[in-house]
Structures are given as structure tokens and as C-alpha cells.
Enzyme design. Structure first.
Site, PDB file in Angstrom:
ATOM      1  N   SER A  27     -13.321  42.901-101.445  1.00  0.00           N
ATOM      2  CA  SER A  27     -13.075  41.527-100.997  1.00  0.00           C
ATOM      3  C   SER A  27     -12.496  40.671-102.123  1.00  0.00           C
ATOM      4  CB  SER A  27     -14.380  40.895-100.516  1.00  0.00           C
ATOM      5  OG  SER A  27     -14.167  39.523-100.253  1.00  0.00           O
ATOM      6  N   SER A  56     -12.489  37.403-101.738  1.00  0.00           N
ATOM      7  CA  SER A  56     -13.067  36.073-101.539  1.00  0.00           C
ATOM      8  C   SER A  56     -13.795  35.531-102.766  1.00  0.00           C
ATOM      9  CB  SER A  56     -13.991  36.077-100.321  1.00  0.00           C
ATOM     10  OG  SER A  56     -13.231  36.334 -99.169  1.00  0.00           O
ATOM     11  N   LYS A  60     -18.666  39.165 -87.500  1.00  0.00           N
ATOM     12  CA  LYS A  60     -18.296  37.793 -87.109  1.00  0.00           C
ATOM     13  C   LYS A  60     -18.926  37.369 -85.774  1.00  0.00           C
ATOM     14  CE  LYS A  60     -13.944  37.807 -89.624  1.00  0.00           C
ATOM     15  NZ  LYS A  60     -12.497  37.538 -89.601  1.00  0.00           N
ATOM     16  N   GLY A  94      -1.946  43.763 -80.466  1.00  0.00           N
ATOM     17  CA  GLY A  94      -3.390  43.949 -80.570  1.00  0.00           C
ATOM     18  C   GLY A  94      -4.134  42.963 -79.685  1.00  0.00           C
ATOM     19  N   GLY A 139     -10.850  41.547 -81.982  1.00  0.00           N
ATOM     20  CA  GLY A 139     -11.496  40.342 -82.486  1.00  0.00           C
ATOM     21  C   GLY A 139     -10.544  39.466 -83.301  1.00  0.00           C
ATOM     22  N   ALA A 140      -9.634  40.101 -84.042  1.00  0.00           N
ATOM     23  CA  ALA A 140      -8.699  39.319 -84.872  1.00  0.00           C
ATOM     24  C   ALA A 140      -7.824  38.434 -83.996  1.00  0.00           C
ATOM     25  CB  ALA A 140      -7.843  40.265 -85.716  1.00  0.00           C
ATOM     26  N   THR A 189      -4.772  49.399 -75.113  1.00  0.00           N
ATOM     27  CA  THR A 189      -5.711  49.329 -73.986  1.00  0.00           C
ATOM     28  C   THR A 189      -5.408  48.029 -73.248  1.00  0.00           C
ATOM     29  OG1 THR A 189      -7.300  50.297 -75.530  1.00  0.00           O
ATOM     30  CG2 THR A 189      -8.174  49.552 -73.409  1.00  0.00           C
ATOM     31  N   LYS A 194      -7.859  45.003 -72.287  1.00  0.00           N
ATOM     32  CA  LYS A 194      -8.318  44.027 -73.295  1.00  0.00           C
ATOM     33  C   LYS A 194      -7.323  42.880 -73.418  1.00  0.00           C
ATOM     34  CE  LYS A 194     -10.026  45.837 -77.207  1.00  0.00           C
ATOM     35  NZ  LYS A 194     -10.099  46.862 -78.276  1.00  0.00           N
ATOM     36  N   GLY A 228      -0.375  39.228 -94.751  1.00  0.00           N
ATOM     37  CA  GLY A 228      -1.401  38.224 -94.482  1.00  0.00           C
ATOM     38  C   GLY A 228      -2.139  37.671 -95.690  1.00  0.00           C
TER      39      GLY A 228
HETATM   40  P1  ATR Z   1     -10.215  43.541 -85.137  1.00  0.00           P
HETATM   41  O1  ATR Z   1     -11.522  42.798 -85.122  1.00  0.00           O
HETATM   42  O2  ATR Z   1      -9.638  43.780 -86.509  1.00  0.00           O
HETATM   43  O3  ATR Z   1      -9.215  42.970 -84.190  1.00  0.00           O
HETATM   44  P2  ATR Z   1     -10.793  45.576 -83.226  1.00  0.00           P
HETATM   45  O4  ATR Z   1     -11.509  44.588 -82.371  1.00  0.00           O
HETATM   46  O5  ATR Z   1     -11.357  46.951 -83.409  1.00  0.00           O
HETATM   47  O6  ATR Z   1     -10.593  45.031 -84.681  1.00  0.00           O
HETATM   48  O7  ATR Z   1      -9.292  45.694 -82.682  1.00  0.00           O
HETATM   49  C1  ATR Z   1      -8.361  46.544 -83.252  1.00  0.00           C
HETATM   50  C2  ATR Z   1      -7.033  46.358 -82.519  1.00  0.00           C
HETATM   51  O8  ATR Z   1      -6.039  47.205 -83.114  1.00  0.00           O
HETATM   52  C3  ATR Z   1      -7.087  46.746 -81.047  1.00  0.00           C
HETATM   53  O9  ATR Z   1      -6.218  45.918 -80.340  1.00  0.00           O
HETATM   54  C4  ATR Z   1      -6.578  48.192 -81.088  1.00  0.00           C
HETATM   55  O10 ATR Z   1      -6.037  48.631 -79.870  1.00  0.00           O
HETATM   56  P3  ATR Z   1      -7.030  49.186 -78.695  1.00  0.00           P
HETATM   57  O11 ATR Z   1      -7.736  47.992 -78.163  1.00  0.00           O
HETATM   58  O12 ATR Z   1      -6.126  49.804 -77.724  1.00  0.00           O
HETATM   59  O13 ATR Z   1      -7.961  50.157 -79.399  1.00  0.00           O
HETATM   60  C5  ATR Z   1      -5.490  48.052 -82.112  1.00  0.00           C
HETATM   61  N1  ATR Z   1      -5.091  49.325 -82.738  1.00  0.00           N
HETATM   62  C6  ATR Z   1      -5.754  50.031 -83.679  1.00  0.00           C
HETATM   63  N2  ATR Z   1      -5.048  51.116 -84.048  1.00  0.00           N
HETATM   64  C7  ATR Z   1      -3.900  51.090 -83.334  1.00  0.00           C
HETATM   65  C8  ATR Z   1      -2.735  51.940 -83.261  1.00  0.00           C
HETATM   66  N3  ATR Z   1      -2.632  53.032 -84.029  1.00  0.00           N
HETATM   67  N4  ATR Z   1      -1.752  51.590 -82.402  1.00  0.00           N
HETATM   68  C9  ATR Z   1      -1.851  50.488 -81.629  1.00  0.00           C
HETATM   69  N5  ATR Z   1      -2.919  49.650 -81.658  1.00  0.00           N
HETATM   70  C10 ATR Z   1      -3.917  49.937 -82.492  1.00  0.00           C
END
Ligand code: ATR
Length: 283
Positions: free
Chosen positions: A23, A25, A74, A136, A139-140, A162, A165, A249
Site C-alpha cells: 500500500s 497510503s 469496503k 467491469g 465493487g470498483a 458476467t 452484474k 490510476g
Molecule cells: P473489484 O472490487 O476490484 O471491482 P470484483 O468485485 O471482484 O473486484 O470485480 C472484478 C471485475 O473485474 C468484475 O467485473 C470481473 O468480471 P466478472 O464479473 O465477469 O467476473 C472483472 N474481470 C476480472 N478479470 C477479468 C478478465 N480477465 N476479463 C474481463 N473481466 C474481468
């Protein structure tokens, strides 16, 4: 002996997460404290999965003034609080806690405002009327959608592997502006977006979501919420596809920290020198 009015005792803050060893921070907040002459200590604390409530409770009981909370706690931090800001409520997640009198705990989420400030103030990109694609739906994304929609973009498309979501987030945020949801295979029909924000966790392993060429042109801006010493996979992809403005970022990291610092200390530190020195340090 220390008390609320013992001005020689530095106020205690911490960042809690898992993992936490890398981190930035503590360094960022030490620099903010130095700039603004605040007496505070800020440490990184690794918390076991399942052990958040106990750790934060101990820290609060031992005189902690506030905490930053990072992945994966979080949502638990949000639930731990007794009251919260509107933006934490929208995100259903908190990255900043303030310990108040009578065991009250206030939760806020500064991630979205950190992203918006980096885009609008540091990079100089006005989000108003722009088409936004977010990669994506985790949570982010939930943490930044509200503050992004507050900037009045033309619309935000959420694309996720997915699709369910992405649809759930669309339902949750559509009253704040135009929000669309789709799968990656639908992107090949779309014109270039003004801005694409990568909020997937794919970059942690140097991977990319399945992207198609037509979503960017030379006027697009690409922003990766992830950062690294070299170009992230998404920044590299953007440059290979003719994008002139591609950012990681690091600025968002410092801006969300500055907003937490402001909530705790009522002082706004300068972020540009901290972003510059962190950039040098990581590369
Ligand atoms: P965070 O809190 O960092 O957002 P998370 O809630 O686990 O972590 O979400 C990760 C995101 O990255 C999700 O949208 C995930 O897609 P899925 O919901 O389909 O799992 C996405 N993600 C992770 N690896 C990926 C990949 N190789 N290609 C596309 N999307 C990916």
C-alpha cells in the site's frame, strides 16, 4: 497519558486491507501531514479474511481517529458504520471511516470523487456530455458510478463478462442518468467512446478484457483504475490502438486519499507533488 485534548499525541489512523504490504497510503498520508503540519500517524494493517470487525473494533477502542479501508473489506466497513454519506450509501461500500464520540462511526467513500478529480482537474477532461464505457461491474464500478453520473455525461455503458452484474448496476443507477449494460460481444457494433475506464481486476495478472478496435479512436481518452510501474495492459492496448491520452490510476489513488485526509483533518493537501514523487518512486 493521552486524551482527546492531548495535542502532543499524534492522531492515529490506519489503512486496513488484505493484502496491504504494498500500500502507498502510509507514504501519501505522511506527505499530506508534512505539507499541512498535522500531527498524525498512519500505519498499514493487514487484516485476516473474517477478522475485519474485530480489527477495526480494536483500533477504534485503542484511540484510532479514523481509517482507510481497502479490498476486500469496503462492504464490511460500510456495514460497520453507524451513519454514512450519500456517496457511501450509493456505493454500499466505504473506504473511509471516522470514529466519533459515543462510539459513532461515520463512513464515506472517496473513490468516485478521486477518479472524477483526477479526470477533470489533473487531466483536464470535462465529462459533461461525453459517452463513457466502463469495463467491469464489480465493487470498483459500484463505487464510482454515482460521482461519474453527477458530472452529467451523455451516458455510461457498463460492459461485463458476467452480464447480469452489469444489468444489476444499470437498474440501481439508471435514475441518476442514462446507463446501459451489455456483454463484450456487443461492443463490435458500437462507435468509438469519448472515454473508456478499465475497472476490471484483469490487470492485476497483466490481462485484458476481450476488447475490439472500434471502441476507440485518436480522440478517445483511456483510463485504467489500476496502476503499475510500466504501462498497464490496458494503457498499452490503448496506445497500440492510436489513443493519445491513456492514463493509469495513480492520480485517482492520491486524489481519493486527499479527500479522506480532508474529511479527517479539514485540510486540503496539494496532490500534484505527491503524484509526481509516487510516479518516480514506483518507476
Ligand atoms: P473489484 O472490487 O476490484 O471491482 P470484483 O468485485 O471482484 O473486484 O470485480 C472484478 C471485475 O473485474 C468484475 O467485473 C470481473 O468480471 P466478472 O464479473 O465477469 O467476473 C472483472 N474481470 C476480472 N478479470 C477479468 C478478465 N480477465 N476479463 C474481463 N473481466 C474481468
Amino acid at each position: 497519558m493521552s486524551s482527546l485534548f492531548d495535542f502532543d499525541t499524534p492522531s492515529k489512523y490506519a489503512v486496513m486491507g488484505n493484502p496491504i504490504a504494498h500500500s502507498k497510503s502510509p507514504m501519501i498520508h505522511a506527505e499530506f501531514a508534512r505539507q499541512t503540519n498535522q500531527r498524525m500517524e498512519y500505519t498499514a494493517m493487514q487484516v485476516d479474511i473474517g477478522g475485519f470487525e474485530q480489527s477495526i473494533g480494536n483500533f477504534q477502542a485503542n484511540g484510532g481517529a479514523g481509517a482507510n479501508i481497502t479490498v476486500p473489506f469496503k462492504q464490511e466497513a460500510y456495514r460497520y458504520a453507524t451513519h454514512c454519506s450519500a456517496r457511501a450509501k450509493l456505493a454500499e461500500a466505504a473506504n473511509t471511516l471516522i470514529f466519533e464520540r459515543d462510539n459513532e462511526v461515520y463512513a464515506d467513500n472517496t473513490d468516485g470523487v478521486g477518479l472524477v478529480r483526477d479526470l477533470t482537474q489533473n487531466i483536464g477532461f470535462d465529462l459533461r456530455g461525453k459517452s463513457i464505457l466502463i469495463l467491469g461491474a464489480g465493487g470498483a464500478v459500484q463505487g464510482v458510478l454515482g460521482p461519474l453520473l453527477d458530472e452529467s455525461p451523455a451516458g455510461i455503458t457498463i460492459v461485463n463478462r458476467t452480464i447480469d452484474k452489469a444489468y444489476r448496476l444499470k437498474q440501481r443507477f439508471k435514475s441518476m442518468g442514462k446507463v446501459l449494460a451489455c456483454g463484450y460481444e456487443e461492443l463490435d457494433k458500437h462507435d468509438a467512446y469519448d472515454i473508456i475506464i478499465n475497472a476490471t481486476s484483469a490487470g492485476i495478472d497483466g490481462k485484458l478484457p476481450p476488447l475490439v478496435d472500434n471502441i476507440v479512436n485518436s480522440n478517445s481518452l483511456c483510463y485504467d483504475m489500476f496502476y503499475a510501474a510500466q504501462d498497464t495492459a490496458f494503457v498499452a492496448w490503448s496506445k497500440q490502438h492510436g489513443v493519445n491520452r491513456a492514463y493509469d490510476g495513480l492520480g485517482m489513488l492520491v486524489e481519493q486519499a486527499a479527500e479522506s485526509f480532508f474529511l479527517w483533518r479539514k485540510q486540503r493537501p496539494q496532490t500534484a507533488p505527491v503524484i509526481n514523487s509516487l510516479r518516480k518512486q514506483i518507476s
